[in-house]
Structure formats: C-alpha cells, structure tokens
Design a protein around this motif. Structure first.
Motif, mmCIF file in Angstrom:
data_model
loop_
_atom_site.group_PDB
_atom_site.id
_atom_site.type_symbol
_atom_site.label_atom_id
_atom_site.label_comp_id
_atom_site.label_asym_id
_atom_site.label_seq_id
_atom_site.Cartn_x
_atom_site.Cartn_y
_atom_site.Cartn_z
ATOM 1 N N LEU A 160 41.329 -29.652 40.682
ATOM 2 C CA LEU A 160 41.481 -31.115 40.743
ATOM 3 C C LEU A 160 41.038 -31.753 39.429
ATOM 4 O O LEU A 160 41.681 -32.680 38.932
ATOM 5 C CB LEU A 160 40.664 -31.701 41.906
ATOM 6 C CG LEU A 160 41.190 -31.414 43.310
ATOM 7 C CD1 LEU A 160 40.187 -31.893 44.354
ATOM 8 C CD2 LEU A 160 42.545 -32.109 43.528
ATOM 9 N N TYR A 194 42.313 -35.427 38.599
ATOM 10 C CA TYR A 194 41.005 -36.064 38.506
ATOM 11 C C TYR A 194 40.261 -35.627 37.245
ATOM 12 O O TYR A 194 39.119 -35.186 37.305
ATOM 13 C CB TYR A 194 40.187 -35.769 39.764
ATOM 14 C CG TYR A 194 40.811 -36.373 40.999
ATOM 15 C CD1 TYR A 194 40.563 -37.709 41.324
ATOM 16 C CD2 TYR A 194 41.665 -35.649 41.816
ATOM 17 C CE1 TYR A 194 41.141 -38.289 42.444
ATOM 18 C CE2 TYR A 194 42.252 -36.218 42.937
ATOM 19 C CZ TYR A 194 41.990 -37.537 43.237
ATOM 20 O OH TYR A 194 42.560 -38.112 44.345
ATOM 21 N N LEU A 246 36.015 -37.904 40.286
ATOM 22 C CA LEU A 246 36.380 -38.737 41.439
ATOM 23 C C LEU A 246 35.522 -39.998 41.402
ATOM 24 O O LEU A 246 34.304 -39.920 41.241
ATOM 25 C CB LEU A 246 36.121 -37.942 42.721
ATOM 26 C CG LEU A 246 36.508 -38.584 44.047
ATOM 27 C CD1 LEU A 246 38.020 -38.788 44.128
ATOM 28 C CD2 LEU A 246 36.039 -37.708 45.211
ATOM 29 N N VAL A 299 38.888 -37.034 48.408
ATOM 30 C CA VAL A 299 39.969 -36.078 48.148
ATOM 31 C C VAL A 299 39.698 -34.801 48.957
ATOM 32 O O VAL A 299 38.544 -34.422 49.162
ATOM 33 C CB VAL A 299 40.073 -35.787 46.623
ATOM 34 C CG1 VAL A 299 38.841 -35.074 46.097
ATOM 35 C CG2 VAL A 299 41.321 -34.973 46.304
ATOM 36 N N VAL A 338 42.192 -39.846 54.249
ATOM 37 C CA VAL A 338 42.600 -38.528 53.754
ATOM 38 C C VAL A 338 42.643 -37.522 54.907
ATOM 39 O O VAL A 338 43.561 -36.707 55.011
ATOM 40 C CB VAL A 338 41.640 -38.062 52.630
ATOM 41 C CG1 VAL A 338 41.879 -36.606 52.272
ATOM 42 C CG2 VAL A 338 41.805 -38.944 51.403
#
Ligand code: ADP
Length: 181
Positions: free
Chosen positions: A57, A62, A66, A72, A112
């Motif tokens: 990520l 990202y 984050l 996420v 999410v």
C-alpha cells in the motif's frame, strides 16, 4: 444493543488478536508499518503477510501513508479474520477538538468493512492507548458513531476492550446511550 439499522453492538473484554470476526480493526499509525499497542499485537500474531500488504500500500496508493481518520483493508494473515482494516486515530489534544477525526475512524472502518462484504467487525478503543484519548470520551464517540452509521451487510459490531477500566467505561457509555433512547 441494536442500532436503528438492526446491527448488534456488543462489548467484550479481551485481546483483539484472539477474536474471530470478518474484520479486525487495527489502531494503526500513518506509516502503516507497525507500532505498539494493538498494532504491534496484530502484526505479531497475524504474521508477516499483513506487513507485506501494508508495504505494498505504501508503494502504491498510500505513498505518504494513511491520513488520520481514514481506513484501508489488507489481508488478516494468520488472524481468525478475513481482513484487517487499518485506521489512524488522532492523537489526543487538550487544546483542539479532534473528535470528528476519531468518529471518522469508526465511520470509515465500517465503510471499508461493508465494501468488503463483512458481517462481523471487531474494534479496539481507537486512540485511547499511546495516543492518549480519555477512555470515557473515546467510548462515547465510538458508540455514538457506530450507532449512527453501522448498517448491513454488517450485522455485529464488537468492541474488544483490553482491561477492566476500558470495559467499564464502554458499558457506562452504552447504558447512557440506551437511556437516551
Ligand atoms: P492508539 O495509538 O490509537 O492509542 P493503542 O494500540 O496504543 O492505539 O491503544 C488503543 C487501545 O487498545 C488502548 O485502550 C489499549 O489499552 C488497547 N489495546 C492494546 N492492546 C490491545 C489488544 N491486543 N487487544 C485489544 N485492545 C488492546
């Protein structure tokens, strides 16, 4: 208790890494690369797959990490869950009201989780450890937000409280909300 959308909200005392749920929420930091508290415990018990997914990520969407209040999902590795949803709580401040960011952690994590099709979601008391948020206020914000936004496909939101004091504060906040109707 049940939310207006029919989602059951439960409180349990224990270690969140021992829970069985579709989603286990991690009180992460913006680096996504591990830390103390819940974060450390999740990576320890969940194994290297979770960290590898977090690194991916960071290498893609990202790059800067984050942001606070965002969430996420990654694999849950060896945990008894389908996904870990990482969210970054705000650091407590006595001079600035950051409650909206804390509420956002719960809201975004549930969004999410629902997008992934999760039915059961286990939350720790975000920001109430290393980030210093007072437990009573953290509990109120957590429960109020979940009551407001939890909806199908999620059917159960479980708060996993690490110690007796956290459990008692959540119980009190839940009773206060129930009394308000
Ligand atoms: P933050 O940095 O968001 O404050 P922490 O992980 O330091 O996150 O703490 C969040 C809350 O989770 C604290 O109340 C802490 O006592 C609790 N906690 C720590 N380890 C665990 C665990 N393994 N399971 C559930 N709760 C935990």
């Amino acid at each position: 208790m049940r939310t207006p959308e029919g989602v059951t909200v439960t409180l349990v005392r224990g270690d969140i890494t021992r829970q069985s749920a579709d989603v286990i929420v991690n009180a992460a930091n913006s680096s996504l690369l591990g830390g103390g508290g819940v974060d450390g415990a999740i990576h320890r018990r969940g194994g290297p797959e979770i960290l590898a997914a977090c690194r991916e990520l960071r290498a893609s969407r990202y790059g800067k990490g984050l942001r606070t209040g965002q969430a996420v999902a990654t694999t849950a590795g060896a945990l008894d869950a389908q996904w870990v949803v990482h969210t970054v709580g705000p650091v407590w401040s006595s001079s600035e009201d950051r409650s909206a960011l804390l509420a956002s952690c719960y809201r975004e994590s549930l969004r999410v989780a629902a997008e992934s099709g999760a039915r059961t979601v286990a939350f720790p008391a975000i920001s109430t450890g290393i980030y210093g948020w007072p437990m009573d206020d953290g509990a109120r914000i957590a429960l109020r937000t979940v009551l407001e936004v939890a909806a199908p496909p999620v059917t159960e939101v479980r708060f996993v409280l690490f110690d007796a004091q956290a459990y008692a504060e959540f119980e009190e906040a839940l009773e206060a909300l129930e009394a308000q109707g």
